[in-house]
Design a protein around this motif. Structure first.
Motif, PDB file in Angstrom:
ATOM      1  N   ALA A 103      -5.244   2.458  -1.611  1.00 58.70           N
ATOM      2  CA  ALA A 103      -4.177   2.161  -0.702  1.00 58.70           C
ATOM      3  C   ALA A 103      -4.584   2.330   0.605  1.00 58.70           C
ATOM      4  O   ALA A 103      -4.373   1.414   1.370  1.00 58.70           O
ATOM      5  CB  ALA A 103      -3.049   2.835  -1.264  1.00 58.70           C
ATOM      6  N   LEU A 104      -5.122   3.609   0.876  1.00 59.26           N
ATOM      7  CA  LEU A 104      -5.311   4.005   2.267  1.00 59.26           C
ATOM      8  C   LEU A 104      -6.515   3.017   2.922  1.00 59.26           C
ATOM      9  O   LEU A 104      -6.611   2.438   3.950  1.00 59.26           O
ATOM     10  CB  LEU A 104      -5.760   5.392   2.388  1.00 59.26           C
ATOM     11  CG  LEU A 104      -6.447   5.958   4.048  1.00 59.26           C
ATOM     12  CD1 LEU A 104      -5.187   5.724   4.512  1.00 59.26           C
ATOM     13  CD2 LEU A 104      -6.752   7.309   3.600  1.00 59.26           C
ATOM     14  N   VAL A 153       1.896   5.376   4.061  1.00 59.66           N
ATOM     15  CA  VAL A 153       0.536   5.313   3.583  1.00 59.66           C
ATOM     16  C   VAL A 153      -0.066   6.494   3.833  1.00 59.66           C
ATOM     17  O   VAL A 153      -0.806   7.115   2.797  1.00 59.66           O
ATOM     18  CB  VAL A 153      -0.351   4.139   3.944  1.00 59.66           C
ATOM     19  CG1 VAL A 153      -1.748   4.095   3.389  1.00 59.66           C
ATOM     20  CG2 VAL A 153       0.703   2.687   3.235  1.00 59.66           C
ATOM     21  N   PRO A 211      -1.234   7.960  -8.811  1.00 57.17           N
ATOM     22  CA  PRO A 211      -1.812   8.962  -7.787  1.00 57.17           C
ATOM     23  C   PRO A 211      -3.297   8.433  -7.576  1.00 57.17           C
ATOM     24  O   PRO A 211      -3.783   8.658  -6.641  1.00 57.17           O
ATOM     25  CB  PRO A 211      -1.758  10.258  -8.300  1.00 57.17           C
ATOM     26  CG  PRO A 211      -0.393  10.154  -9.442  1.00 57.17           C
ATOM     27  CD  PRO A 211      -0.547   8.933  -9.923  1.00 57.17           C
ATOM     28  N   ASP A 247      -4.452   5.571  -7.288  1.00 54.18           N
ATOM     29  CA  ASP A 247      -4.561   4.576  -6.175  1.00 54.18           C
ATOM     30  C   ASP A 247      -4.608   4.890  -4.837  1.00 54.18           C
ATOM     31  O   ASP A 247      -4.573   4.068  -3.860  1.00 54.18           O
ATOM     32  CB  ASP A 247      -3.470   3.406  -6.275  1.00 54.18           C
ATOM     33  CG  ASP A 247      -3.497   2.779  -7.699  1.00 54.18           C
ATOM     34  OD1 ASP A 247      -4.787   2.434  -8.179  1.00 54.18           O
ATOM     35  OD2 ASP A 247      -2.490   2.278  -8.268  1.00 54.18           O
ATOM     36  N   LYS A 248      -4.235   6.231  -4.432  1.00 50.84           N
ATOM     37  CA  LYS A 248      -4.151   6.623  -2.910  1.00 50.84           C
ATOM     38  C   LYS A 248      -5.229   6.295  -2.099  1.00 50.84           C
ATOM     39  O   LYS A 248      -5.082   5.801  -0.977  1.00 50.84           O
ATOM     40  CB  LYS A 248      -3.665   7.803  -2.888  1.00 50.84           C
ATOM     41  CG  LYS A 248      -4.551   9.063  -3.484  1.00 50.84           C
ATOM     42  CD  LYS A 248      -3.800  10.523  -3.208  1.00 50.84           C
ATOM     43  CE  LYS A 248      -4.941  11.323  -4.069  1.00 50.84           C
ATOM     44  NZ  LYS A 248      -4.171  12.862  -4.003  1.00 50.84           N
ATOM     45  N   ASP A 249      -6.636   6.466  -2.510  1.00 45.51           N
ATOM     46  CA  ASP A 249      -7.527   6.206  -1.848  1.00 45.51           C
ATOM     47  C   ASP A 249      -7.841   4.709  -1.755  1.00 45.51           C
ATOM     48  O   ASP A 249      -8.137   4.293  -0.446  1.00 45.51           O
ATOM     49  CB  ASP A 249      -8.699   6.717  -2.542  1.00 45.51           C
ATOM     50  CG  ASP A 249      -8.931   8.330  -2.611  1.00 45.51           C
ATOM     51  OD1 ASP A 249      -8.026   8.980  -1.672  1.00 45.51           O
ATOM     52  OD2 ASP A 249      -9.445   8.728  -3.382  1.00 45.51           O
ATOM     53  N   LEU A 287       2.570   3.402  -4.390  1.00 44.47           N
ATOM     54  CA  LEU A 287       1.824   3.544  -5.147  1.00 44.47           C
ATOM     55  C   LEU A 287       2.278   3.621  -6.593  1.00 44.47           C
ATOM     56  O   LEU A 287       3.239   4.427  -6.750  1.00 44.47           O
ATOM     57  CB  LEU A 287       1.090   4.852  -4.905  1.00 44.47           C
ATOM     58  CG  LEU A 287       0.522   4.945  -3.479  1.00 44.47           C
ATOM     59  CD1 LEU A 287      -0.351   6.412  -3.348  1.00 44.47           C
ATOM     60  CD2 LEU A 287      -0.671   3.905  -3.252  1.00 44.47           C
ATOM     61  N   CYS A 318       0.698  -1.215  -0.028  1.00 47.03           N
ATOM     62  CA  CYS A 318       0.091   0.026   0.106  1.00 47.03           C
ATOM     63  C   CYS A 318       1.027   1.203   0.136  1.00 47.03           C
ATOM     64  O   CYS A 318       0.218   2.232  -0.508  1.00 47.03           O
ATOM     65  CB  CYS A 318      -0.826  -0.057   1.252  1.00 47.03           C
ATOM     66  SG  CYS A 318      -2.266  -1.463   1.192  1.00 47.03           S
ATOM     67  N   LEU A 327       1.313   9.561   1.847  1.00 50.40           N
ATOM     68  CA  LEU A 327       1.137   9.415   0.394  1.00 50.40           C
ATOM     69  C   LEU A 327      -0.584   9.770   0.011  1.00 50.40           C
ATOM     70  O   LEU A 327      -0.857  10.393  -0.822  1.00 50.40           O
ATOM     71  CB  LEU A 327       1.199   8.251  -0.080  1.00 50.40           C
ATOM     72  CG  LEU A 327       2.747   7.761  -0.310  1.00 50.40           C
ATOM     73  CD1 LEU A 327       3.077   6.281  -0.768  1.00 50.40           C
ATOM     74  CD2 LEU A 327       3.573   9.039  -1.080  1.00 50.40           C
ATOM     75  N   ALA A 328      -1.300   9.553   1.019  1.00 46.61           N
ATOM     76  CA  ALA A 328      -2.691   9.855   0.913  1.00 46.61           C
ATOM     77  C   ALA A 328      -3.068  11.216   1.449  1.00 46.61           C
ATOM     78  O   ALA A 328      -4.292  11.574   1.550  1.00 46.61           O
ATOM     79  CB  ALA A 328      -3.603   8.811   2.008  1.00 46.61           C
ATOM     80  N   GLU A 329      -1.965  12.021   1.394  1.00 50.17           N
ATOM     81  CA  GLU A 329      -2.187  13.526   1.722  1.00 50.17           C
ATOM     82  C   GLU A 329      -2.870  13.808   3.157  1.00 50.17           C
ATOM     83  O   GLU A 329      -3.745  14.476   3.194  1.00 50.17           O
ATOM     84  CB  GLU A 329      -2.956  14.168   0.642  1.00 50.17           C
ATOM     85  CG  GLU A 329      -2.306  14.001  -0.452  1.00 50.17           C
ATOM     86  CD  GLU A 329      -2.912  14.903  -1.964  1.00 50.17           C
ATOM     87  OE1 GLU A 329      -4.229  15.604  -1.647  1.00 50.17           O
ATOM     88  OE2 GLU A 329      -2.536  14.739  -2.991  1.00 50.17           O
TER      89      GLU A 329
END
Length: 617
Positions: free
Chosen positions: A462-463, A503, A456, A458-460, A453, A450, A506-508
């Motif tokens: 992945a979280l 994770v 970009p 995939d970040k949601d 990435l 996760c 990267l998910a801001e």
């Protein structure tokens, strides 16, 4: 008057010597040591002088049960001279067996050096046993002591080791935890075969091949394959038959080396050779002495995970052309080059070229795993349906156990080459379908996937996946022991938390990442690292005239890793969070990240200095 006749007393032998020894052996076999000692006492009273065989039988029984007091009382009662080599070995063995497995047999080592101080060195078999016991202990201090004992033995007792001890030391150059020493392994192998002229065994070849393979460098991996070829070709008889037959651990070592450098072509060739080697040309097609097990297939799946396919579809532009003048595309050329398959066995074949795209990698991995599930299914042969082409095949992977580590390896290939959604779906369903429990590596590898990435978008996902995995991981971490039953490693805990911080970053969500970091520091504070590690007394470096420890050492105190360092986190784990906080201008968050990194770094330094002071006392 004649003098009275003097009657000469003629000793009457109740039993012959062989019968006395047989009586003692029967008593020992029936675990009746008291009767064995009575029989031995009667032997002495009847004048039998050849007692050594029976004494060794009784001492062997005490040694196997780890009864130190019993063997020492027996020695005081029946030994009238200095103990022989065999008796010294059994005495040391009793002390060794009195300790639980995977621990340092301190009293056995002390007794070994005590015999040396009496100019009665123990036989080489005693040193081999204790060195083996030290290597089996889950401690770097024990492993360092094993190397020191090997050097000490060559200095004070046995300067020329035998093939068995050489093999043991070469095998120790490739520890499972990492840090292989191929140079040392090759030096020992050369000393044994060239300098000493000893004939290498199959185990010695497998050991040096494994040490070279686990190095992870291409040059040493190639050396491992050269040694394997030498093992098969350099020892042939007059009929051309090789003295060695490749065994499972040799193939496993070669697979481990090939997977570490991503050489999938060699892995596929080895797998094909393994399938051929495990099948006899019998009418029923029965597999005899199968070599393919879950360890072999774990290496195969890892090789697919480390393989990097050369073809990227995004680099091949699409050109509109008519069918009559169309130029073959890259995929067409690949498909044409794959028309001649390398057959593993009926229904399972590899193309001559390794997979050229991620999709082909996943297709081969899924095909292999489907064959494993089919061959190990209890319903095979019961009339239920099987995949096409497999119902009439003899089972090739019947010796493969679908274990947690096999599923982890299978998933690792999907984590690298498949989409995140595919990996998430398999993580949810695969373990349940196979009836296998997850272990700590299952969660950590999913979290690390996760944190990597590819897009970009995939970040949601992945979280969401990471939060799902973390909910299960928390229970494992709080329990302190994974389903495997082993103690949870601090390094595994570090990897899990570092992946979760990445994770969230990267998910801001840097504030959630900072909150997670604060929770980690509160649970594993830097101050806990300051306490020095417990150094065994046998590892003391203090200079004394006589001591029950090796006189010659191969490892210094600074070279022994610390096994008991609590979980910590470094700047490499927080680098992405640091960059994101710099971009946001969050000075407070930056100050806290800086404090955490320096706090753990300083605590580690103080721990190291304190440990060195303790080790020298």
């Amino acid at each position: 008057m004649h003098p009275p006749k003097v009657q000469t007393q003629v000793p009457v032998a109740l039993l012959s010597i062989d019968e006395w020894h047989a009586l003692v052996r029967i008593c020992v076999h029936e675990a009746d040591i008291a009767c064995a000692e009575i029989a031995l006492d009667m032997m002495k009273r009847t004048g039998v002088v050849q007692l050594e065989e029976s004494i060794n039988h009784i001492m062997g029984s005490y040694a196997t049960s780890g009864d130190v007091s019993g063997v020492e009382q027996f020695m005081q009662r029946f030994l009238t001279e200095r103990p022989t080599e065999r008796q010294r070995h059994l005495h040391i063995k009793a002390h060794e067996y009195s300790y639980p497995p995977s621990t340092i047999p301190t009293s056995a080592l002390t007794l070994l050096h005590h015999y040396e101080n009496q100019s009665l060195p123990a036989p080489m078999s005693s040193y081999t046993r204790l060195i083996t016991s030290l290597f089996n202990a889950s401690s770097h201090h024990a492993h360092a002591q094993a190397w020191d004992l090997f050097a000490h033995m060559r200095y004070v007792a046995h300067p020329e080791p035998d093939v068995l001890l050489y093999t043991l030391m070469i095998r120790a150059c490739a520890p499972p935890s990492g840090g292989a020493e191929p140079e040392r392994a090759l030096d020992l192998f050369t000393e044994m075969t060239v300098d000493r002229g000893l004939y290498p065994t199959e185990g010695a070849y497998s050991a040096v091949i494994l040490a070279c393979a686990r190095s992870g460098t291409k040059s040493y991996v190639n050396e491992a394959f050269r040694l394997a070829k030498q093992m098969l070709d350099a020892h042939r008889d007059a009929h051309g038959q090789s003295a060695f037959r490749p065994e499972g651990r040799t193939f496993s070592a070669l697979l481990e080396g090939a997977k570490r450098i991503g050489d999938l072509a060699r892995v596929r060739w080895i797998l094909a050779e393994l399938v051929r080697a495990t099948r006899l040309d019998s009418p029923d097609g029965e597999v005899v002495n199968p070599l393919i097990d879950d360890s072999i297939m774990m290496h195969v799946f890892h090789a697919y995970a480390t393989y990097r396919p050369p073809f990227k579809r995004s680099l091949a532009p699409l050109v509109e052309q008519s069918h009559s003048t169309a130029t073959p595309t890259v995929s067409d050329q690949l498909s044409e080059s794959q028309t001649s398959p390398t057959e593993v066995h009926e229904g399972l074949s590899f193309s001559q070229l390794p997979p050229q795209s991620r999709q082909e990698v996943i297709a081969e991995v899924q095909s292999l795993f489907q064959h494993i599930r089919t061959d190990t299914a209890p319903s095979r042969g019961s009339g239920e349906s099987t995949p096409a082409g497999l119902d009439d095949l003899p089972p090739t992977f019947q010796n493969v156990q679908i274990s947690t580590r096999l599923l982890n390896a299978y998933l690792s290939a999907h984590y690298v080459h498949a989409s995140l959604d595919v990996g998430r779906r398999l993580f949810r369903s695969l373990y349940l379908e196979c009836g296998v429990a997850k272990n700590e590596r299952s969660y950590v590898e999913a979290l690390e996937r996760c944190a990597k990435l590819r897009s970009p978008r995939d970040k949601d996902n992945a979280l969401a996946f990471a939060e799902e995995v973390w909910a299960e991981w928390v229970g494992v971490e709080n329990a302190g022991k994974p389903p495997s039953g082993k103690t949870l490693s601090p390094r595994i805990i570090e990897r899990a938390h570092a992946a979760m911080v990445r994770v969230l970053t990267l998910a801001e969500q840097p504030q959630r990442a900072l909150a997670h970091l604060r929770a980690f520091v509160a649970r594993y504070p830097p101050i806990a690292l300051r306490k020095p590690a417990d150094v065994p007394s046998i590892r003391s470096t203090r200079t004394v005239l006589t001591a029950d420890r090796p006189l010659v050492r191969l490892t210094s105190a600074v070279e022994v890793p610390d096994d008991t360092v609590p979980p910590l986190i470094s700047f490499d784990d927080l680098e992405i969070l640091h960059h994101r906080l710099v971009a946001l201008g969050d000075k407070e968050g930056l100050a806290y990240v800086k404090y955490v990194c320096y706090a753990y770094q300083g605590a580690l330094k103080r721990r190291r200095n304190a440990t060195l002071r303790v080790g020298g006392s």
